[in-house]
Design a protein around this motif. Structure first.
Motif, PDB file in Angstrom:
ATOM      1  N   GLU A  11       0.775  -1.197  -0.108  1.00 15.02           N
ATOM      2  CA  GLU A  11       0.087   0.012  -0.190  1.00 15.02           C
ATOM      3  C   GLU A  11       0.929   1.385   0.007  1.00 15.02           C
ATOM      4  O   GLU A  11       0.356   2.168  -0.691  1.00 15.02           O
ATOM      5  N   ALA A  12       1.938   1.218   0.704  1.00 18.77           N
ATOM      6  CA  ALA A  12       2.815   2.496   0.896  1.00 18.77           C
ATOM      7  C   ALA A  12       3.522   2.543  -0.582  1.00 18.77           C
ATOM      8  O   ALA A  12       3.484   3.772  -1.107  1.00 18.77           O
ATOM      9  N   LYS A  13       3.929   1.609  -1.363  1.00 19.16           N
ATOM     10  CA  LYS A  13       4.429   1.557  -2.383  1.00 19.16           C
ATOM     11  C   LYS A  13       3.536   2.273  -3.566  1.00 19.16           C
ATOM     12  O   LYS A  13       3.772   3.234  -4.341  1.00 19.16           O
ATOM     13  N   GLU A  14       2.074   1.766  -3.381  1.00 17.78           N
ATOM     14  CA  GLU A  14       1.272   2.411  -4.415  1.00 17.78           C
ATOM     15  C   GLU A  14       1.049   3.814  -4.001  1.00 17.78           C
ATOM     16  O   GLU A  14       0.644   4.538  -5.079  1.00 17.78           O
ATOM     17  N   ASN A  15       0.951   4.138  -2.981  1.00 14.70           N
ATOM     18  CA  ASN A  15       0.819   5.535  -2.590  1.00 14.70           C
ATOM     19  C   ASN A  15       1.800   6.346  -2.849  1.00 14.70           C
ATOM     20  O   ASN A  15       1.833   7.765  -2.626  1.00 14.70           O
ATOM     21  N   GLY A  16       2.893   5.973  -3.134  1.00 13.49           N
ATOM     22  CA  GLY A  16       4.142   6.929  -3.510  1.00 13.49           C
ATOM     23  C   GLY A  16       4.899   7.213  -2.271  1.00 13.49           C
ATOM     24  O   GLY A  16       5.842   8.160  -2.286  1.00 13.49           O
ATOM     25  N   ASP A  17       4.985   6.504  -1.119  1.00 13.59           N
ATOM     26  CA  ASP A  17       5.492   6.829   0.090  1.00 13.59           C
ATOM     27  C   ASP A  17       6.953   6.436  -0.181  1.00 13.59           C
ATOM     28  O   ASP A  17       7.500   5.683  -0.799  1.00 13.59           O
ATOM     29  N   ILE A  18       8.109   7.225   0.675  1.00 15.11           N
ATOM     30  CA  ILE A  18       9.110   7.025   0.982  1.00 15.11           C
ATOM     31  C   ILE A  18       9.451   5.952   1.769  1.00 15.11           C
ATOM     32  O   ILE A  18       8.696   6.249   3.082  1.00 15.11           O
ATOM     33  N   ILE A  19       9.714   4.454   1.614  1.00 15.38           N
ATOM     34  CA  ILE A  19       9.711   3.748   2.547  1.00 15.38           C
ATOM     35  C   ILE A  19      11.101   3.413   3.226  1.00 15.38           C
ATOM     36  O   ILE A  19      12.055   3.179   2.387  1.00 15.38           O
ATOM     37  N   VAL A  20      11.008   3.231   4.507  1.00 15.27           N
ATOM     38  CA  VAL A  20      12.563   3.015   5.336  1.00 15.27           C
ATOM     39  C   VAL A  20      12.440   1.633   5.853  1.00 15.27           C
ATOM     40  O   VAL A  20      11.635   1.550   6.623  1.00 15.27           O
ATOM     41  N   GLN A  21      12.996   0.704   5.405  1.00 19.27           N
ATOM     42  CA  GLN A  21      13.355  -0.716   5.881  1.00 19.27           C
ATOM     43  C   GLN A  21      14.303  -1.423   5.065  1.00 19.27           C
ATOM     44  O   GLN A  21      14.281  -1.585   3.838  1.00 19.27           O
ATOM     45  N   ARG A  39       5.050  11.601   2.432  1.00 20.90           N
ATOM     46  CA  ARG A  39       4.935  10.612   3.579  1.00 20.90           C
ATOM     47  C   ARG A  39       6.056   9.678   3.465  1.00 20.90           C
ATOM     48  O   ARG A  39       6.355   9.221   2.543  1.00 20.90           O
ATOM     49  N   ILE A  40       6.560   9.486   4.659  1.00 18.73           N
ATOM     50  CA  ILE A  40       7.595   8.783   4.929  1.00 18.73           C
ATOM     51  C   ILE A  40       7.108   7.507   5.828  1.00 18.73           C
ATOM     52  O   ILE A  40       6.697   7.716   7.030  1.00 18.73           O
ATOM     53  N   THR A  41       7.347   6.347   5.420  1.00 16.83           N
ATOM     54  CA  THR A  41       6.658   4.982   6.110  1.00 16.83           C
ATOM     55  C   THR A  41       7.922   4.276   6.522  1.00 16.83           C
ATOM     56  O   THR A  41       8.789   3.707   5.550  1.00 16.83           O
ATOM     57  N   ALA A  42       8.225   3.997   7.854  1.00 14.07           N
ATOM     58  CA  ALA A  42       9.238   3.468   8.255  1.00 14.07           C
ATOM     59  C   ALA A  42       8.885   2.064   9.146  1.00 14.07           C
ATOM     60  O   ALA A  42       7.967   2.261   9.794  1.00 14.07           O
ATOM     61  N   TYR A  43       9.256   1.070   8.914  1.00 13.25           N
ATOM     62  CA  TYR A  43       8.869  -0.274   8.856  1.00 13.25           C
ATOM     63  C   TYR A  43       9.753  -0.697  10.136  1.00 13.25           C
ATOM     64  O   TYR A  43      10.923  -0.958  10.196  1.00 13.25           O
ATOM     65  N   THR A  44       9.266  -1.043  11.308  1.00 11.38           N
ATOM     66  CA  THR A  44      10.049  -1.582  12.343  1.00 11.38           C
ATOM     67  C   THR A  44      10.501  -3.281  11.980  1.00 11.38           C
ATOM     68  O   THR A  44      10.015  -3.775  11.063  1.00 11.38           O
ATOM     69  N   THR A  45      11.332  -3.753  13.033  1.00  8.66           N
ATOM     70  CA  THR A  45      11.817  -4.997  12.938  1.00  8.66           C
ATOM     71  C   THR A  45      10.594  -5.789  12.665  1.00  8.66           C
ATOM     72  O   THR A  45      10.935  -6.893  11.926  1.00  8.66           O
ATOM     73  N   GLU A  46       9.659  -5.812  13.402  1.00  6.51           N
ATOM     74  CA  GLU A  46       8.330  -6.526  13.416  1.00  6.51           C
ATOM     75  C   GLU A  46       7.515  -6.171  12.112  1.00  6.51           C
ATOM     76  O   GLU A  46       6.592  -7.273  11.763  1.00  6.51           O
ATOM     77  N   GLY A  47       7.812  -5.327  11.352  1.00  9.98           N
ATOM     78  CA  GLY A  47       7.054  -5.003  10.241  1.00  9.98           C
ATOM     79  C   GLY A  47       5.828  -3.954  10.396  1.00  9.98           C
ATOM     80  O   GLY A  47       5.124  -3.719   9.628  1.00  9.98           O
ATOM     81  N   ASP A  48       5.801  -3.509  11.695  1.00  8.03           N
ATOM     82  CA  ASP A  48       4.866  -2.338  11.642  1.00  8.03           C
ATOM     83  C   ASP A  48       5.276  -0.998  11.247  1.00  8.03           C
ATOM     84  O   ASP A  48       6.444  -0.702  11.315  1.00  8.03           O
ATOM     85  N   PRO A  49       4.320  -0.419  10.567  1.00  3.59           N
ATOM     86  CA  PRO A  49       4.747   1.008  10.090  1.00  3.59           C
ATOM     87  C   PRO A  49       4.228   2.041  11.023  1.00  3.59           C
ATOM     88  O   PRO A  49       3.608   2.119  11.881  1.00  3.59           O
ATOM     89  N   ILE A  50       5.421   3.114  11.017  1.00  3.97           N
ATOM     90  CA  ILE A  50       5.359   4.283  11.690  1.00  3.97           C
ATOM     91  C   ILE A  50       5.356   5.164  10.610  1.00  3.97           C
ATOM     92  O   ILE A  50       6.356   5.306   9.622  1.00  3.97           O
TER      93      ILE A  50
END
Length: 136
Positions: A23-33, A58-69
């Motif tokens: 979803e984050a990719k589709e929305n054009g987010d900057i993804i950190v993982q 929008r920057i979406t950072a994923y935790t080690t468990e895969g949860d988004p912040i």
């Protein structure tokens, strides 16, 4: 039968609360993982803000468990509005979340092999690191 339907409905709603990487990719987010995906979108944001043009990311950072912040940053021509949302992180706390905090500057500093981008002079006093990108 009614209980099964209710249970399925609850499971569906709980599942919908997760913001997936797809979803984050589709929305054009900057993804950190394990690195940064879509960093060119951040570069575009930087260029527009340097020119005084409005933009938002929008920057979406994923935790080690895969949860988004989720971090939303909007530049309005003079200041940056910063919001953070950790409500989808099962081990997180929303105590440090922000809603439309105004920051005056976006600063780039260097650390070893990285460029670090940080919002500074924010209304609530704390700086907010946004991204660490490899130096180019």
């Amino acid at each position: 039968m009614r209980k099964i339907g209710l249970a399925l409905c609850i499971l569906f709603l709980v599942g919908c609360g997760k913001y997936t990487m797809e979803e984050a990719k589709e929305n054009g987010d900057i993804i950190v993982q394990n690195g940064v995906t879509n960093s060119d979108r951040f570069e575009s944001f930087l260029n527009k803000s340097k020119q005084g043009k409005s933009d938002q990311i929008r920057i979406t950072a994923y935790t080690t468990e895969g949860d988004p912040i989720v971090y939303d940053v909007e530049y309005g021509g003079k200041t940056y509005q910063y919001s953070s949302d950790s409500s989808r992180d099962q081990f997180g706390t929303t105590d440090d979340d922000r809603k439309n905090e105004v920051c005056k500057r976006l600063v780039k500093t260097s650390e070893k092999e990285q460029s670090v981008y940080t919002l500074r002079q924010c209304a609530e006093g704390a700086d907010h690191e946004l991204l660490r990108l490899p130096k180019q």
